[in-house]
Scaffold this active site. Structure first.
Site, PDB file in Angstrom:
ATOM      1  N   TRP A   1     -54.544  22.750  31.143  1.00 46.31           N
ATOM      2  CA  TRP A   1     -53.545  23.504  31.925  1.00 46.31           C
ATOM      3  C   TRP A   1     -53.854  23.270  33.387  1.00 46.31           C
ATOM      4  O   TRP A   1     -55.018  23.343  33.811  1.00 46.31           O
ATOM      5  CB  TRP A   1     -53.623  24.993  31.577  1.00 46.31           C
ATOM      6  CG  TRP A   1     -53.344  25.252  30.131  1.00 46.31           C
ATOM      7  CD1 TRP A   1     -54.257  25.495  29.145  1.00 46.31           C
ATOM      8  CD2 TRP A   1     -52.064  25.274  29.497  1.00 46.31           C
ATOM      9  NE1 TRP A   1     -53.611  25.674  27.938  1.00 46.31           N
ATOM     10  CE2 TRP A   1     -52.262  25.543  28.121  1.00 46.31           C
ATOM     11  CE3 TRP A   1     -50.744  25.086  29.952  1.00 46.31           C
ATOM     12  CZ2 TRP A   1     -51.221  25.634  27.201  1.00 46.31           C
ATOM     13  CZ3 TRP A   1     -49.709  25.184  29.033  1.00 46.31           C
ATOM     14  CH2 TRP A   1     -49.942  25.450  27.676  1.00 46.31           C
ATOM     15  N   THR A   2     -52.812  23.019  34.177  1.00 50.03           N
ATOM     16  CA  THR A   2     -53.082  22.423  35.499  1.00 50.03           C
ATOM     17  C   THR A   2     -52.806  23.339  36.699  1.00 50.03           C
ATOM     18  O   THR A   2     -52.575  22.841  37.799  1.00 50.03           O
ATOM     19  CB  THR A   2     -52.278  21.118  35.653  1.00 50.03           C
ATOM     20  OG1 THR A   2     -50.882  21.436  35.523  1.00 50.03           O
ATOM     21  CG2 THR A   2     -52.677  20.092  34.624  1.00 50.03           C
ATOM     22  N   GLU A   3     -52.856  24.652  36.494  1.00 50.94           N
ATOM     23  CA  GLU A   3     -52.617  25.542  37.648  1.00 50.94           C
ATOM     24  C   GLU A   3     -53.503  25.172  38.843  1.00 50.94           C
ATOM     25  O   GLU A   3     -53.041  25.202  39.989  1.00 50.94           O
ATOM     26  CB  GLU A   3     -52.908  27.004  37.276  1.00 50.94           C
ATOM     27  CG  GLU A   3     -51.884  27.659  36.375  1.00 50.94           C
ATOM     28  CD  GLU A   3     -52.258  27.558  34.910  1.00 50.94           C
ATOM     29  OE1 GLU A   3     -52.981  26.596  34.529  1.00 50.94           O
ATOM     30  OE2 GLU A   3     -51.825  28.421  34.128  1.00 50.94           O
TER      31      GLU A   3
ATOM     32  N   ASP B   1     -42.127  24.846  32.134  1.00 57.76           N
ATOM     33  CA  ASP B   1     -42.811  26.133  32.297  1.00 57.76           C
ATOM     34  C   ASP B   1     -42.131  26.871  33.445  1.00 57.76           C
ATOM     35  O   ASP B   1     -41.158  26.385  34.023  1.00 57.76           O
ATOM     36  CB  ASP B   1     -44.322  25.933  32.543  1.00 57.76           C
ATOM     37  CG  ASP B   1     -45.131  27.034  31.861  1.00 57.76           C
ATOM     38  OD1 ASP B   1     -44.904  28.208  32.208  1.00 57.76           O
ATOM     39  OD2 ASP B   1     -45.965  26.734  30.994  1.00 57.76           O
TER      40      ASP B   1
ATOM     41  N   TRP C   1     -54.418  28.798  19.519  1.00 61.34           N
ATOM     42  CA  TRP C   1     -55.038  28.740  20.857  1.00 61.34           C
ATOM     43  C   TRP C   1     -55.796  29.995  21.224  1.00 61.34           C
ATOM     44  O   TRP C   1     -56.714  29.951  22.028  1.00 61.34           O
ATOM     45  CB  TRP C   1     -53.984  28.420  21.921  1.00 61.34           C
ATOM     46  CG  TRP C   1     -53.075  29.550  22.318  1.00 61.34           C
ATOM     47  CD1 TRP C   1     -51.916  29.930  21.698  1.00 61.34           C
ATOM     48  CD2 TRP C   1     -53.225  30.440  23.438  1.00 61.34           C
ATOM     49  NE1 TRP C   1     -51.343  30.994  22.349  1.00 61.34           N
ATOM     50  CE2 TRP C   1     -52.123  31.329  23.431  1.00 61.34           C
ATOM     51  CE3 TRP C   1     -54.166  30.567  24.459  1.00 61.34           C
ATOM     52  CZ2 TRP C   1     -51.947  32.336  24.381  1.00 61.34           C
ATOM     53  CZ3 TRP C   1     -53.993  31.570  25.411  1.00 61.34           C
ATOM     54  CH2 TRP C   1     -52.897  32.444  25.369  1.00 61.34           C
TER      55      TRP C   1
ATOM     56  N   ARG D   1     -47.088  22.782  35.700  1.00 64.94           N
ATOM     57  CA  ARG D   1     -47.712  23.509  36.813  1.00 64.94           C
ATOM     58  C   ARG D   1     -47.969  22.548  37.954  1.00 64.94           C
ATOM     59  O   ARG D   1     -47.691  22.853  39.109  1.00 64.94           O
ATOM     60  CB  ARG D   1     -49.016  24.149  36.339  1.00 64.94           C
ATOM     61  CG  ARG D   1     -48.836  25.558  35.789  1.00 64.94           C
ATOM     62  CD  ARG D   1     -47.796  25.656  34.667  1.00 64.94           C
ATOM     63  NE  ARG D   1     -47.730  26.978  34.101  1.00 64.94           N
ATOM     64  CZ  ARG D   1     -48.481  27.389  33.082  1.00 64.94           C
ATOM     65  NH1 ARG D   1     -49.313  26.551  32.480  1.00 64.94           N
ATOM     66  NH2 ARG D   1     -48.372  28.620  32.639  1.00 64.94           N
TER      67      ARG D   1
ATOM     68  N   GLU E   1     -46.896  33.778  24.935  1.00 63.61           N
ATOM     69  CA  GLU E   1     -46.863  34.669  26.091  1.00 63.61           C
ATOM     70  C   GLU E   1     -45.443  35.020  26.530  1.00 63.61           C
ATOM     71  O   GLU E   1     -45.050  34.758  27.663  1.00 63.61           O
ATOM     72  CB  GLU E   1     -47.633  34.016  27.252  1.00 63.61           C
ATOM     73  CG  GLU E   1     -49.100  33.806  26.918  1.00 63.61           C
ATOM     74  CD  GLU E   1     -49.880  33.125  28.015  1.00 63.61           C
ATOM     75  OE1 GLU E   1     -51.059  33.467  28.188  1.00 63.61           O
ATOM     76  OE2 GLU E   1     -49.337  32.221  28.690  1.00 63.61           O
TER      77      GLU E   1
ATOM     78  N   HIS F   1     -42.110  31.661  29.485  1.00 63.10           N
ATOM     79  CA  HIS F   1     -42.445  30.510  30.342  1.00 63.10           C
ATOM     80  C   HIS F   1     -41.200  29.721  30.740  1.00 63.10           C
ATOM     81  O   HIS F   1     -41.202  28.486  30.715  1.00 63.10           O
ATOM     82  CB  HIS F   1     -43.457  29.604  29.631  1.00 63.10           C
ATOM     83  CG  HIS F   1     -44.836  30.197  29.580  1.00 63.10           C
ATOM     84  ND1 HIS F   1     -45.660  30.258  30.667  1.00 63.10           N
ATOM     85  CD2 HIS F   1     -45.531  30.780  28.568  1.00 63.10           C
ATOM     86  CE1 HIS F   1     -46.813  30.838  30.344  1.00 63.10           C
ATOM     87  NE2 HIS F   1     -46.754  31.186  29.071  1.00 63.10           N
TER      88      HIS F   1
ATOM     89  N   TYR G   1     -60.351  24.563  25.857  1.00 60.84           N
ATOM     90  CA  TYR G   1     -59.471  24.602  27.032  1.00 60.84           C
ATOM     91  C   TYR G   1     -60.268  23.962  28.169  1.00 60.84           C
ATOM     92  O   TYR G   1     -61.153  24.571  28.759  1.00 60.84           O
ATOM     93  CB  TYR G   1     -59.069  26.042  27.372  1.00 60.84           C
ATOM     94  CG  TYR G   1     -57.761  26.469  26.754  1.00 60.84           C
ATOM     95  CD1 TYR G   1     -57.409  26.040  25.470  1.00 60.84           C
ATOM     96  CD2 TYR G   1     -56.864  27.278  27.435  1.00 60.84           C
ATOM     97  CE1 TYR G   1     -56.205  26.422  24.897  1.00 60.84           C
ATOM     98  CE2 TYR G   1     -55.653  27.669  26.870  1.00 60.84           C
ATOM     99  CZ  TYR G   1     -55.337  27.240  25.603  1.00 60.84           C
ATOM    100  OH  TYR G   1     -54.142  27.620  25.046  1.00 60.84           O
TER     101      TYR G   1
END
Ligand code: ACM
Length: 522
Positions: free
Chosen positions: A437-439, A158, A362, A129, A296, A229, A387
């Site tokens: 997670w780096t959004e 991703d 997760w 991300r 997902e 993804h 998370y």
């Protein structure tokens, strides 16, 4: 320690000796010359040696008037003992140059006997991300080592980016490693960063990262996320997508966040393509486990695709969940035939999980419990608990707040092994992992802010926490954190101060996605 102090490295401890000498020379300016014999280390020297009576990763550190002796059950144990020795020398031992050459460096007289509770003490970093340049990754490996974490789960692909050079498929990085613009904040935010974002690791970068990690007794577990993804890969090679459902040639590397409907087509071409990818991945990463994602993956395109439906009929499968299970199962056998083990997110349990595969639990504890009961190994990383992209305070100043509030104390009281498991089942819990997670983390300062100080609490959970969270001494941990913040300062970590974000750590006006109320318990 003085300029006359020597370092003696017993057989099998040269790696730890090299690391320790380098770290302490930088911080203290002392030469720590090599001693040829254990007794030659001087009255305040350092000795390192293997002690066959100790277990894997276990160490014993004795500091007395003869100096400091670190013994380990294996090379990793000696290395963790060396980390503890640096801790005992105080915060300035974490600096890269000495502040004062005349300073006296003393280790208090004590004996420490120490061993980890879990063999998988992980951190997952999403470099898809937002790309983290190699130097930042090496820095995170140092931070992990300082906290005795030993598995780096490297989320390399991703929808928003493909970050590893694959020689036989060059467009994965030519096209897939960058996007034209990026959503700023949560996907509902109206803001965009109108500039290209990208980057990838060359094969040599990866070799360097893996070697640097190995010197620190950290295993790098690569993740290539399939069959969801995958929009960055499809943008590079449109034939990988469901071409009978949408015009995949119109797709670009995704510039916003969320769960993406554009997933891989379950064709032979896709399988052969990814076998080629994994062949190169295996050349670069020696780890036993290889992560294939599996999370997902919306099934809508497969429901509408004649090709996917034909495959379901041809294989005699019940539905699209079983098709995903077949897809993952293919790579499970493929990896097993090459002496490796597959690990995937807990969705890989749906539709049946191949024997030998392990699960990253997760979505809570449930997937991990089901997997352990079915005899699969599990890494516990429930989003409700660990998370670290989730916000750490309910206050209005948190930058781009995401998810539930998980404070330092919450993380400190996280228990990886669910009490429902019998002791036999609990043996399948290999350990635990914190995920980043780096959004909404566009640079390393943002990553530091989300990771610290909570990663320090997590590291204690993984290494030494009492199984009953109620028995854990959070007050004691906080007192120790007072000293630890000084170490993080010396390391240059942009942690969240206990008093809240500093002005430049705030992001006024950028929309997050806070979830109200406490996270659902297990
Ligand atoms: C995940 O958070 N999608 C594994």
């Amino acid at each position: 320690m003085t300029e006359h102090s020597r370092l003696h490295a017993g057989t099998g401890t040269q790696g730890a000796a090299h690391w320790l000498r380098t770290a302490l020379r930088q911080a203290t300016g002392l030469p720590l010359r090599e001693a040829r014999e254990p007794d030659d280390a001087g009255g305040d020297g350092i000795g390192l040696r293997l002690a066959p009576g100790l277990g894997p990763e276990e160490y014993r550190l004795v500091s007395d008037r003869n100096g400091v002796l670190v013994e380990g059950g294996d090379a990793a144990g000696v290395f963790w003992g060396a980390q503890t020795l640096r801790q005992l020398l105080g915060p300035d031992a974490y600096r890269r140059a000495p502040l004062d050459r005349d300073r006296d460096w003393a280790v208090p007289y004590l004996t420490i006997e120490d061993a980890p509770r879990f063999r998988w003490r992980g951190l997952m970093l999403d470099v898809a991300r937002h790309f983290m340049p190699k130097e930042g990754v090496l820095r995170y490996l140092d931070l992990m080592a300082a906290h005795k974490l030993n598995v780096f789960h490297f989320h390399l692909t991703d929808d928003q980016g493909w970050r590893i050079e694959i020689q036989r498929h060059p467009r994965l990085t030519e096209i897939g490693s960058w996007r034209a613009r990026t959503k700023t904040g949560h996907r509902a935010s109206p803001l965009w960063e109108e500039k290209p974002h990208g980057g990838y690791y060359t094969r040599d970068d990866i070799r360097e990262i893996v070697a640097y990690a190995a010197e620190r007794h950290i295993t790098v577990v690569p993740e290539i996320d399939v069959p969801g993804h995958s929009q960055a890969a499809i943008a590079a090679y449109p034939e990988l997508g469901n071409t009978d459902v949408i015009d995949t040639t119109a797709l670009s590397v995704w510039d916003t966040w969320g769960i993406n409907p554009n997933v891989l087509a379950p064709t032979d071409n896709t399988l052969r393509f990814y076998e080629g990818v994994f062949e190169e991945v295996l050349e670069l990463f020696p780890s036993e486990f290889v992560h294939v994602g599996g999370d997902e993956c919306p099934k809508d395109q497969w429901r509408r695709s004649k090709t996917a439906q034909a495959r379901i009929r041809e294989l005699g499968l019940a539905d699209e969940d079983e098709l995903q299970s077949w897809f993952i199962g293919h790579f499970d056998s493929w990896l097993a035939a090459r002496g490796r083990r597959l690990i995937g997110w807990d969705e890989i349990l749906e539709g049946g999980l191949a024997e030998g595969a392990a699960v990253s639990s997760w979505r809570g504890y449930a997937g991990g419990i089901a997997a352990a009961r079915a005899g699969h190994d599990v890494v516990m990383c429930p989003e409700q608990q660990v998370y670290l992209d989730h916000r750490q305070d309910p206050g209005p100043e948190e930058p781009v707040p995401i998810g539930w509030v998980r404070t330092l104390e919450d993380v400190y009281r996280f228990e990886p092994v669910p009490p429902e498991l019998t002791p036999d089942e609990a043996r399948h819990v290999l350990g635990t992992q914190a995920n980043l997670w780096t959004e909404v983390m566009e640079d390393h300062a943002r990553v530091d802010y989300q990771a610290f100080p909570r990663l320090a609490a997590f590291a204690e959970v993984a290494w030494s926490a009492l199984p009953d969270p109620a028995e854990r001494d959070f007050d004691g941990f906080q007192r120790r954190m007072t000293a630890h913040y000084r170490r993080l300062d010396a390391l240059g970590v942009a942690y969240r101060p206990p008093t809240g974000p500093l002005p430049w750590q705030r992001r006024p006006g950028v929309l997050g996605r806070p979830i109200d109320g406490p996270p659902p318990s297990r």
